[in-house]
Design a protein around this motif. Structure first.
Motif, PDB file in Angstrom:
ATOM      1  N   LEU A  39     -14.559  27.212  30.417  1.00 13.08           N
ATOM      2  CA  LEU A  39     -14.622  25.785  30.098  1.00 13.08           C
ATOM      3  C   LEU A  39     -14.328  25.552  28.606  1.00 13.08           C
ATOM      4  O   LEU A  39     -13.641  24.583  28.245  1.00 13.08           O
ATOM      5  N   PHE A  40     -14.832  26.443  27.743  1.00  9.87           N
ATOM      6  CA  PHE A  40     -14.515  26.375  26.310  1.00  9.87           C
ATOM      7  C   PHE A  40     -12.992  26.434  26.125  1.00  9.87           C
ATOM      8  O   PHE A  40     -12.410  25.638  25.363  1.00  9.87           O
ATOM      9  N   ALA A  41     -12.350  27.335  26.842  1.00 13.59           N
ATOM     10  CA  ALA A  41     -10.892  27.461  26.751  1.00 13.59           C
ATOM     11  C   ALA A  41     -10.215  26.184  27.261  1.00 13.59           C
ATOM     12  O   ALA A  41      -9.284  25.670  26.639  1.00 13.59           O
ATOM     13  N   ALA A  84     -18.844  24.244  24.906  1.00 11.05           N
ATOM     14  CA  ALA A  84     -18.971  24.278  26.374  1.00 11.05           C
ATOM     15  C   ALA A  84     -20.204  25.104  26.710  1.00 11.05           C
ATOM     16  O   ALA A  84     -20.188  26.330  26.568  1.00 11.05           O
ATOM     17  N   GLY A  85     -21.270  24.440  27.127  1.00 11.14           N
ATOM     18  CA  GLY A  85     -22.498  25.149  27.459  1.00 11.14           C
ATOM     19  C   GLY A  85     -22.949  26.027  26.306  1.00 11.14           C
ATOM     20  O   GLY A  85     -23.137  25.552  25.181  1.00 11.14           O
ATOM     21  N   SER A  86     -23.063  27.327  26.550  1.00  9.96           N
ATOM     22  CA  SER A  86     -23.597  28.260  25.553  1.00  9.96           C
ATOM     23  C   SER A  86     -22.570  28.684  24.514  1.00  9.96           C
ATOM     24  O   SER A  86     -22.907  29.417  23.585  1.00  9.96           O
ATOM     25  N   ILE A  87     -21.333  28.253  24.671  1.00  4.79           N
ATOM     26  CA  ILE A  87     -20.256  28.742  23.780  1.00  4.79           C
ATOM     27  C   ILE A  87     -19.799  27.641  22.828  1.00  4.79           C
ATOM     28  O   ILE A  87     -19.402  26.556  23.247  1.00  4.79           O
ATOM     29  N   SER A  88     -19.852  27.942  21.535  1.00  4.85           N
ATOM     30  CA  SER A  88     -19.344  27.025  20.513  1.00  4.85           C
ATOM     31  C   SER A  88     -18.859  27.834  19.323  1.00  4.85           C
ATOM     32  O   SER A  88     -19.188  29.017  19.186  1.00  4.85           O
ATOM     33  N   GLY A  89     -18.087  27.205  18.452  1.00  8.07           N
ATOM     34  CA  GLY A  89     -17.596  27.927  17.278  1.00  8.07           C
ATOM     35  C   GLY A  89     -16.492  27.179  16.579  1.00  8.07           C
ATOM     36  O   GLY A  89     -16.015  26.150  17.074  1.00  8.07           O
ATOM     37  N   PRO A  90     -16.076  27.689  15.418  1.00  8.04           N
ATOM     38  CA  PRO A  90     -15.035  27.024  14.637  1.00  8.04           C
ATOM     39  C   PRO A  90     -13.628  27.367  15.134  1.00  8.04           C
ATOM     40  O   PRO A  90     -13.408  28.412  15.748  1.00  8.04           O
ATOM     41  N   LEU A  91     -12.703  26.475  14.823  1.00  3.19           N
ATOM     42  CA  LEU A  91     -11.286  26.736  15.079  1.00  3.19           C
ATOM     43  C   LEU A  91     -10.776  27.798  14.115  1.00  3.19           C
ATOM     44  O   LEU A  91     -11.038  27.728  12.914  1.00  3.19           O
ATOM     45  N   VAL A  92     -10.037  28.766  14.644  1.00  2.43           N
ATOM     46  CA  VAL A  92      -9.340  29.753  13.812  1.00  2.43           C
ATOM     47  C   VAL A  92      -7.845  29.436  13.871  1.00  2.43           C
ATOM     48  O   VAL A  92      -7.343  29.037  14.923  1.00  2.43           O
ATOM     49  N   VAL A  93      -7.172  29.579  12.728  1.00  4.86           N
ATOM     50  CA  VAL A  93      -5.732  29.282  12.672  1.00  4.86           C
ATOM     51  C   VAL A  93      -4.944  30.465  12.124  1.00  4.86           C
ATOM     52  O   VAL A  93      -5.485  31.282  11.367  1.00  4.86           O
TER      53      VAL A  93
END
Lengths: 266, 266
Positions: free
Chosen positions: B54-56, B157-166
């Motif tokens: 879902l994060f994806a 998304a639920g338990s998964i979060s984090g910053p954008l990497v470029v």
């Protein structure tokens, strides 16, 4: 589902459209709120949610996911101020793969563990088709788009499997390339046609007897063009038989706040 | 990860490349097996698999999913005859969000309940960039592509979060439009740039100190151009701390059998 001959409405903003459907209006949504994306709904219990999301990921032509409402969530930025349980003109409720009801709202059927997937709908690219002067037969004939269960299996994912469902729009032979070009730009709403010109090869026996929606008259010399259809998850639910699944009624979509323009690539 | 100055190899078919990496060759894969897609790996336990998928889905620019290996599956049509646990030149193993190992293969770390996500990599569009006469600085300078953790949060998304990497590729100002045009056609491998010209606004303090990969020299007058990067799920794992996660080492990708052409739209 009752077949309702209908006239495309004047421009109705998405929030107002959802309000009308919430109040009980029951009709196909093709041509409604032009400029805004309409989406398919498939909701399954959390226990089947990973498989359904993976099924969608593996079958992106038929199941382009535009949004997911997690368990306990009834609204999102796609339907601002709305409620997924009431804002669609007609629903289908499946138990163990069997269609058990076609209500106007599903508040009584919904469960806190249902995960709702919003899947792109080809109605989005009908606007640019019309703008380019392409005919859209079911709009001209004021019926629901015809949809067919094909003989082609989707890629399965865990407990979820089923056949590909397609929608059909007949076109004059000299406009098919334009339809391919235009719809290719919208991969989030099924993109380019998956089949052009030979229904038998898709396993469709009678083009005049669609499995969902209404038949359309095919003008002499026009060719049937087929796009992958967001009813595919419903066919998967009918085959895979999760204990509960809730969907929109085919052709009766959720009208969202997402502008169609945002679905165009590149 | 050791930084290895490297020369892009002569054309090596994907299966042979995987065989070399399985045998222990450890090096960045940019320029390897031209014409075939390279992908990022992120594997998490089944308990986190829905959230990761879902994060994806919610962050398609950084996490375009090209394939999913379900629990107990070690190969797929994307790596025919291969093994996801051995065929990548270098891996990273995270426990509770902490990097604990960077082995050449992960057979001993793998668990039967791991679900492996294969995520598109911008190396795919470097080939058409080069064909159009665009410079790709890190290839010219024979280093790994520079990657940065930004100050922008991904949609959780639920338990998964984090910053954008470029990832970053500097370009002459008169070629940036071409780069946008070309990379836009490849949404499955991060698509168009997400940012052009102002690293500070992305929260990047020092363009010469990437968080992953190697710095590249930016020629006088060239502009840094940023694309969403498939290392994003690793940053999410570092922040979200599932008990176990296994990824590729940045720049050390899985070379697949998927022709780049198949990723081009429309």
């Amino acid at each position: 589902m009752t077949t309702t001959a209908h006239t495309p409405p004047a421009e109705t903003p998405p929030a107002q459209a959802r309000e009308q459907f919430r109040a009980g209006l029951r009709r196909p949504t093709s041509g409604y709120s032009p400029g805004y994306a309409q989406v398919n709904l498939i909701a399954v219990p959390q226990a089947q949610a990973f498989d359904m999301l993976l099924f969608a990921q593996r079958n992106p032509k038929s199941c382009p996911v535009l949004g997911v409402l997690e368990a306990g969530q009834y609204s999102s930025e796609l339907l601002s101020g709305g409620d997924i349980r009431t804002d669609i003109p007609a629903y289908r409720v499946y138990r163990d793969g069997e269609l058990v009801a076609e209500p106007d709202e599903v508040t009584d059927y919904w469960r806190a563990d249902l995960v709702a997937f919003l899947i792109g709908c080809s109605f989005t690219f009908e606007a640019p088709m019309l703008e380019a002067g392409l005919p859209v037969a079911h709009i001209d004939q004021r019926v629901n788009v015809p949809m067919y269960v094909t003989g082609t299996d989707c890629a399965p994912a865990g407990s979820i499997s089923g056949p590909l469902v397609v929608s059909m729009r007949p076109l004059p032979p000299d406009r098919i390339a334009d339809a391919v070009r235009i719809t290719s730009r919208y991969p989030g709403v099924h993109g380019a046609p998956i089949h052009i010109g030979n229904p038998e090869e898709l396993g469709i026996r009678d083009i005049n007897s669609p499995d969902f929606g209404d038949p359309v008259e095919i003008p002499e010399g026009w060719i049937p063009v087929f796009w992958a259809c967001g009813v595919t998850p419903q066919a998967a639910v009918m085959q895979s038989a999760p204990e509960l699944a809730i969907s929109h009624a085919p052709g009766h979509m959720l009208v969202t706040d997402l502008p169609n323009d945002q679905l165009q690539v590149p």
